[in-house]
Design a protein around this motif. Structure first.
Motif, PDB file in Angstrom:
ATOM      1  N   THR A  15      -1.758 -13.697 -53.543  1.00 36.25           N
ATOM      2  CA  THR A  15      -2.861 -14.259 -52.777  1.00 36.25           C
ATOM      3  C   THR A  15      -3.477 -15.467 -53.453  1.00 36.25           C
ATOM      4  OG1 THR A  15      -4.335 -12.702 -53.886  1.00 36.25           O
ATOM      5  CG2 THR A  15      -3.421 -12.033 -51.767  1.00 36.25           C
ATOM      6  N   ALA A  16      -3.412 -15.518 -54.805  1.00 42.22           N
ATOM      7  CA  ALA A  16      -3.998 -16.652 -55.504  1.00 42.22           C
ATOM      8  C   ALA A  16      -3.301 -17.952 -55.150  1.00 42.22           C
ATOM      9  CB  ALA A  16      -3.938 -16.430 -57.017  1.00 42.22           C
ATOM     10  N   GLU A  17      -2.022 -17.894 -54.792  1.00 43.73           N
ATOM     11  CA  GLU A  17      -1.273 -19.098 -54.460  1.00 43.73           C
ATOM     12  C   GLU A  17      -1.174 -19.303 -52.959  1.00 43.73           C
ATOM     13  OE1 GLU A  17       0.661 -21.447 -55.974  1.00 43.73           O
ATOM     14  OE2 GLU A  17       0.274 -21.013 -58.057  1.00 43.73           O
ATOM     15  N   SER A  18      -0.993 -18.220 -52.216  1.00 45.98           N
ATOM     16  CA  SER A  18      -0.700 -18.362 -50.797  1.00 45.98           C
ATOM     17  C   SER A  18      -1.929 -18.684 -49.975  1.00 45.98           C
ATOM     18  CB  SER A  18      -0.053 -17.076 -50.276  1.00 45.98           C
ATOM     19  OG  SER A  18      -0.923 -15.980 -50.502  1.00 45.98           O
ATOM     20  N   THR A  19      -3.119 -18.414 -50.492  1.00 45.79           N
ATOM     21  CA  THR A  19      -4.349 -18.673 -49.751  1.00 45.79           C
ATOM     22  C   THR A  19      -5.116 -19.786 -50.430  1.00 45.79           C
ATOM     23  OG1 THR A  19      -4.448 -16.357 -49.106  1.00 45.79           O
ATOM     24  CG2 THR A  19      -6.457 -17.674 -48.829  1.00 45.79           C
ATOM     25  N   PRO A  20      -5.166 -20.986 -49.867  1.00 42.06           N
ATOM     26  CA  PRO A  20      -5.897 -22.075 -50.507  1.00 42.06           C
ATOM     27  C   PRO A  20      -7.396 -21.826 -50.482  1.00 42.06           C
ATOM     28  CG  PRO A  20      -5.129 -22.741 -48.343  1.00 42.06           C
ATOM     29  CD  PRO A  20      -4.534 -21.400 -48.606  1.00 42.06           C
ATOM     30  N   ALA A  21      -8.108 -22.492 -51.387  1.00 37.64           N
ATOM     31  CA  ALA A  21      -9.555 -22.337 -51.456  1.00 37.64           C
ATOM     32  C   ALA A  21     -10.196 -22.908 -50.203  1.00 37.64           C
ATOM     33  CB  ALA A  21     -10.082 -23.044 -52.698  1.00 37.64           C
ATOM     34  N   PRO A  22     -11.375 -22.384 -49.796  1.00 38.91           N
ATOM     35  CA  PRO A  22     -12.070 -22.916 -48.621  1.00 38.91           C
ATOM     36  C   PRO A  22     -12.361 -24.408 -48.796  1.00 38.91           C
ATOM     37  CG  PRO A  22     -13.030 -20.833 -49.329  1.00 38.91           C
ATOM     38  CD  PRO A  22     -12.065 -21.228 -50.385  1.00 38.91           C
ATOM     39  N   GLY A  23     -12.094 -25.168 -47.769  1.00 40.58           N
ATOM     40  CA  GLY A  23     -12.339 -26.598 -47.818  1.00 40.58           C
ATOM     41  C   GLY A  23     -11.259 -27.397 -48.509  1.00 40.58           C
ATOM     42  N   ALA A  24     -10.152 -26.747 -48.867  1.00 37.04           N
ATOM     43  CA  ALA A  24      -9.073 -27.450 -49.552  1.00 37.04           C
ATOM     44  C   ALA A  24      -8.424 -28.456 -48.611  1.00 37.04           C
ATOM     45  CB  ALA A  24      -8.035 -26.458 -50.064  1.00 37.04           C
ATOM     46  N   GLY A  25      -7.948 -29.587 -49.173  1.00 32.74           N
ATOM     47  CA  GLY A  25      -7.292 -30.602 -48.387  1.00 32.74           C
ATOM     48  C   GLY A  25      -5.860 -30.224 -48.061  1.00 32.74           C
ATOM     49  N   TRP A  26      -5.192 -31.122 -47.331  1.00 30.26           N
ATOM     50  CA  TRP A  26      -3.828 -30.817 -46.891  1.00 30.26           C
ATOM     51  C   TRP A  26      -2.864 -30.773 -48.065  1.00 30.26           C
ATOM     52  CZ3 TRP A  26       0.010 -34.562 -47.532  1.00 30.26           C
ATOM     53  CH2 TRP A  26      -0.437 -35.838 -47.858  1.00 30.26           C
ATOM     54  N   ILE A  27      -3.095 -31.566 -49.097  1.00 32.40           N
ATOM     55  CA  ILE A  27      -2.209 -31.514 -50.263  1.00 32.40           C
ATOM     56  C   ILE A  27      -2.362 -30.186 -50.982  1.00 32.40           C
ATOM     57  CG2 ILE A  27      -1.769 -32.512 -52.538  1.00 32.40           C
ATOM     58  CD1 ILE A  27      -2.325 -35.236 -51.395  1.00 32.40           C
ATOM     59  N   GLU A  28      -3.591 -29.725 -51.136  1.00 35.50           N
ATOM     60  CA  GLU A  28      -3.805 -28.423 -51.782  1.00 35.50           C
ATOM     61  C   GLU A  28      -3.170 -27.297 -50.988  1.00 35.50           C
ATOM     62  OE1 GLU A  28      -6.048 -30.680 -51.377  1.00 35.50           O
ATOM     63  OE2 GLU A  28      -6.795 -31.210 -53.381  1.00 35.50           O
ATOM     64  N   ARG A  29      -3.201 -27.417 -49.668  1.00 34.36           N
ATOM     65  CA  ARG A  29      -2.574 -26.373 -48.851  1.00 34.36           C
ATOM     66  C   ARG A  29      -1.048 -26.377 -49.031  1.00 34.36           C
ATOM     67  NH1 ARG A  29      -6.834 -27.706 -45.190  1.00 34.36           N
ATOM     68  NH2 ARG A  29      -5.556 -29.269 -44.122  1.00 34.36           N
ATOM     69  N   ILE A  30      -0.462 -27.562 -49.146  1.00 31.10           N
ATOM     70  CA  ILE A  30       0.982 -27.622 -49.401  1.00 31.10           C
ATOM     71  C   ILE A  30       1.301 -27.021 -50.757  1.00 31.10           C
ATOM     72  CG2 ILE A  30       2.918 -29.196 -49.816  1.00 31.10           C
ATOM     73  CD1 ILE A  30       1.745 -31.057 -47.739  1.00 31.10           C
ATOM     74  N   GLU A  31       0.478 -27.318 -51.767  1.00 32.07           N
ATOM     75  CA  GLU A  31       0.714 -26.793 -53.107  1.00 32.07           C
ATOM     76  C   GLU A  31       0.648 -25.273 -53.165  1.00 32.07           C
ATOM     77  OE1 GLU A  31      -0.975 -30.321 -56.042  1.00 32.07           O
ATOM     78  OE2 GLU A  31      -2.314 -28.725 -55.366  1.00 32.07           O
ATOM     79  N   SER A  32      -0.060 -24.659 -52.245  1.00 36.75           N
ATOM     80  CA  SER A  32      -0.268 -23.211 -52.284  1.00 36.75           C
ATOM     81  C   SER A  32       0.607 -22.452 -51.311  1.00 36.75           C
ATOM     82  CB  SER A  32      -1.746 -22.895 -51.971  1.00 36.75           C
ATOM     83  OG  SER A  32      -2.613 -23.573 -52.837  1.00 36.75           O
ATOM     84  N   HIS A  33       1.447 -23.137 -50.559  1.00 40.77           N
ATOM     85  CA  HIS A  33       2.181 -22.490 -49.476  1.00 40.77           C
ATOM     86  C   HIS A  33       3.632 -22.237 -49.873  1.00 40.77           C
ATOM     87  CE1 HIS A  33       4.382 -22.179 -45.610  1.00 40.77           C
ATOM     88  NE2 HIS A  33       3.274 -21.570 -45.218  1.00 40.77           N
ATOM     89  N   GLY A  34       4.049 -20.962 -49.784  1.00 46.04           N
ATOM     90  CA  GLY A  34       5.446 -20.616 -49.998  1.00 46.04           C
ATOM     91  C   GLY A  34       5.749 -20.214 -51.424  1.00 46.04           C
ATOM     92  N   GLY A  35       6.805 -19.405 -51.568  1.00 50.44           N
ATOM     93  CA  GLY A  35       7.233 -18.956 -52.885  1.00 50.44           C
ATOM     94  C   GLY A  35       8.333 -19.828 -53.454  1.00 50.44           C
ATOM     95  N   THR A  36       8.875 -19.397 -54.575  1.00 50.59           N
ATOM     96  CA  THR A  36       9.901 -20.180 -55.264  1.00 50.59           C
ATOM     97  C   THR A  36      11.159 -20.331 -54.419  1.00 50.59           C
ATOM     98  OG1 THR A  36       9.065 -19.411 -57.401  1.00 50.59           O
ATOM     99  CG2 THR A  36      11.297 -20.308 -57.350  1.00 50.59           C
ATOM    100  N   ALA A  37      11.600 -19.229 -53.812  1.00 51.33           N
ATOM    101  CA  ALA A  37      12.827 -19.287 -53.014  1.00 51.33           C
ATOM    102  C   ALA A  37      12.691 -20.284 -51.866  1.00 51.33           C
ATOM    103  CB  ALA A  37      13.170 -17.899 -52.483  1.00 51.33           C
ATOM    104  N   ALA A  38      11.489 -20.383 -51.281  1.00 46.60           N
ATOM    105  CA  ALA A  38      11.291 -21.262 -50.130  1.00 46.60           C
ATOM    106  C   ALA A  38      11.493 -22.728 -50.514  1.00 46.60           C
ATOM    107  CB  ALA A  38       9.896 -21.045 -49.553  1.00 46.60           C
ATOM    108  N   TRP A  39      10.852 -23.175 -51.615  1.00 51.04           N
ATOM    109  CA  TRP A  39      10.986 -24.595 -51.940  1.00 51.04           C
ATOM    110  C   TRP A  39      12.368 -24.917 -52.510  1.00 51.04           C
ATOM    111  CZ3 TRP A  39      12.186 -26.144 -56.780  1.00 51.04           C
ATOM    112  CH2 TRP A  39      11.769 -25.393 -57.876  1.00 51.04           C
TER     113      TRP A  39
END
Length: 651
Positions: A15-39
């Motif tokens: 959850t620490a990675e998959s859920t971005p902080a409230p008010g996070a920008g689009w870059i922060e959301r990309i940084e937090s989305h998906g696991g290792t296998a996905a990228w």
């Protein structure tokens, strides 16, 4: 490895990675989305899609593909992917060093940004009206690097699609760098605008310079290996296209890229999780590592000693040395996979024999052990394939045998002699792999038979000493060894005699003279004393074996003809002649403008045909000089191979 040192718990998908902080920008959301296998899968998908577009949309004469029109397997799956993976690794490390962000967060952004790879082939198709562009590596970091930014300058080495691709990449890298540094450390601090500008410059400039360096790397390597009076284009052609043991230009470029990618990979793994990296690296016991992986370069040295009169071109190209180094790294990865498989299968015994093992202490979980064993095995196969197809087959046999040795249901280590014979086969495969740098797929047949016999007998008998330290755990888990069957006291005495015999056998098997025979007897005596007096003799015995191998190579270097059996000698001559013809055939497989500069292609074909007929005469002579049955079979093998090469060259 998980990037725990910076990400904290849940680094790979919690959850620490998959859920971005409230008010996070689009870059922060990309940084937090998906696991290792996905990228990882996304990145590989972009790379293969780029290669597919280049091969389908562009003519076969352009974009680095084979001049004959078909797509080169080595380019599609080795050379080109390694270029993009090296670019990705360099960018990942660069952004990590100056942003301080976790590697996993940066990797997610970069993997999505690599969608830009699809721009170049599409734009080049439209601009050239389907003709394509003759793309090449840069000849060094010259003025072309700066002319890239001048819209009035036309660069033949950079296509319009590539130029737009790199420009778009610099813009996106600048935006990501600006976003990474624009916020000051605290809300009250100032200078966020200047920090953002610095981040934009570091991001855009870093991407451009890393891409330019990679585009120039083969030429820089040629510059380092350039001889006196040789121009850079001549050095480039000699290293990547002309004489050498590595069979194709594409595979040579792949090996050159691995010189950069392998250090990048090691540093990234270390930065991702230093504690876990140390644990896994600790699996590489240096004495066993020297034996099982050092036999590969020893086989290459032996091949050079045996073939140097027939094939003097061997190891005069720096790529040959790089290939030997990459092969050694492949066996390091295979050794790590074998160690992890063994740890996963020996958990019950290690609780008694080796309570400090990472899996027993809980430092590594069973799932992590299996995962990293699979990754190491895949890396070993990939690196072996970069050296040659024959090395891939030998590495596959090595990994299958290593798995059968440790993993149920076979678990060959349960039975005495069968276990050490398996280790002897692994040792022989390592030797064959190094020898195959010269002998290619014929390595098992033309490898000195006496030496093969000595390796099989010596390791089968002498490696019984490894079981002395594991007697209690083996007895508890039902593994049968000489110490469990005879008792530790008598088992040690019998094993000491076998160790002495394993080294003393070198005298009757290897015809290297009385001096070498007496040294082998002395080595056997030392090995027996070490076995009797040390509780855990295997490490010291491996050091003794390493010294003995070096001594053996020294004797062979002085009199290499002693390991050339009488029967295979004509085959070896024909084999060396075939290798030389293969190198000559490589001169004919040039791009169309270069082929036109050679002269009349029909006359060139006639000249090549005469060379093949001369080789066929050698094959007939081989049949007459050897036993009729085996000689005819060997001649047929090489005639078929030469015929295939003739068809490949003359199409």
């Amino acid at each position: 490895m998980r990037d725990r040192s910076r990400d904290g718990p849940g680094a790979t998908g919690g959850t620490a990675e998959s859920t971005p902080a409230p008010g996070a920008g689009w870059i922060e959301r990309i940084e937090s989305h998906g696991g290792t296998a996905a990228w990882v899968l996304l990145l590989l998908g972009w790379i293969l899609a780029r290669n597919l577009l280049e091969s389908v949309l562009e003519p076969g004469y352009q974009l680095g593909f084979d001049w004959r029109g078909e797509i080169s397997f080595g380019m599609f799956f080795l050379h080109f992917p390694l270029f993009y993976l090296t670019l990705f690794a360099g960018l990942l490390l660069w952004f990590h060093l100056w942003t301080g962000k976790p590697l996993s967060r940066i990797a997610r952004v970069l993997a999505r940004g690599f969608a830009l790879l699809l721009i170049a082939p599409l734009i080049d198709l439209l601009v050239s009206h389907g003709r394509g562009f003759a793309l090449r590596y840069l000849l060094g970091l010259s003025s072309d690097l700066w002319r890239f930014w001048d819209p009035r300058a036309g660069l033949e080495i950079v296509s319009p699609g590539q130029r737009l691709e790199i420009l778009a990449g610099c813009v996106l890298a600048g935006i990501y760098g600006w976003s990474s540094l624009r916020r000051p450390p605290s809300r009250t601090a100032r200078g966020g605008g200047w920090r953002g500008l610095l981040g934009a410059l570091l991001g855009a400039g870093g991407l451009f310079l890393i891409a330019a360096f990679l585009g120039s790397w083969p030429s820089l390597l040629a510059e380092l290996a350039r001889t006196a009076g040789e121009s850079l284009p001549e050095a480039y052609e000699r290293i990547f296209q002309l004489g050498g043991l590595i069979p194709s230009e594409s595979r040579r470029h792949a090996l050159a890229l691995l010189v950069l990618l392998l250090p990048f990979a090691v540093v990234l793994l270390w930065r991702a999780d230093r504690a876990r990296f140390r644990v896994i690296a600790g699996q590489l016991s240096w004495t066993r590592l020297l034996h099982y992986t050092g036999l590969a370069p020893a086989g290459a040295v032996l091949a050079h000693l045996v073939y140097r009169e027939h094939l003097p071109i061997a190891f005069r190209n720096p790529i040959d040395w790089i290939g030997a180094g990459v092969l050694w790294v492949a066996f390091v990865a295979a050794f790590l996979a074998a160690r992890l498989w063994n740890d996963g299968s020996d958990l019950a015994a290690d609780r008694i024999n080796e309570p400090s093992r990472p899996l027993v202490r809980g430092v590594l979980t069973a799932e992590e052990t299996r995962r990293w064993a699979s990754i190491s095995a895949a890396a070993a196969l990939s690196l072996a394939l970069c050296v040659g197809y024959h090395h891939l087959l030998l590495m596959l046999g090595c990994l299958l045998l290593a798995g059968a040795y440790s993993v149920p249901p076979l678990r060959l280590k349960r039975w005495p002699l069968v276990a050490t014979f398996s280790l002897a086969l692994l040792s022989l495969i390592s030797l064959w792999s190094g020898f195959a740098l010269v002998a290619q797929e014929m390595a098992p047949r033309v490898f000195p038979h006496r030496l093969s016999l000595f390796v099989l007998l010596g390791v089968t008998l002498g490696f019984q000493a490894k079981d002395l330290k594991d007697c209690r755990g083996d007895r508890a888990t039902g593994v049968h060894t000489l110490p469990t069957l005879l008792g530790e006291r008598w088992g040690r005495r019998v094993i000491a005699a076998l160790v002495a015999l394993s080294l003393a056998l070198a005298w009757p098997i290897l015809p290297l003279g009385t001096g070498f025979g007496l040294l082998s007897l002395l080595a056997g005596l030392i090995g027996a004393l070490v076995t009797l007096r040390r509780r855990r003799p295997d490490g010291a015995l491996l050091v003794l074996l390493l010294a003995f191998v070096l001594l053996l190579l020294l004797f062979v270097g002085q009199r290499p003809t002693l390991l050339r059996e009488a029967a295979p000698e004509p085959l070896r001559r024909l084999h060396a002649r075939t290798r030389a013809l293969e190198m000559r055939a490589r001169l004919h497989t040039l791009e169309p403008p270069e082929r036109a500069a050679i002269g009349d292609p029909v006359g060139l074909a006639d000249q090549t045909a005469r060379l093949w007929h001369a080789a066929f005469d050698d094959g007939h002579r081989l049949t007459m000089e050897t036993a009729p049955d085996r000689g005819a079979q060997r001649a047929m093998v090489w005639r078929e191979r030469l015929l295939a090469l003739r068809g490949e060259t003359l199409y």
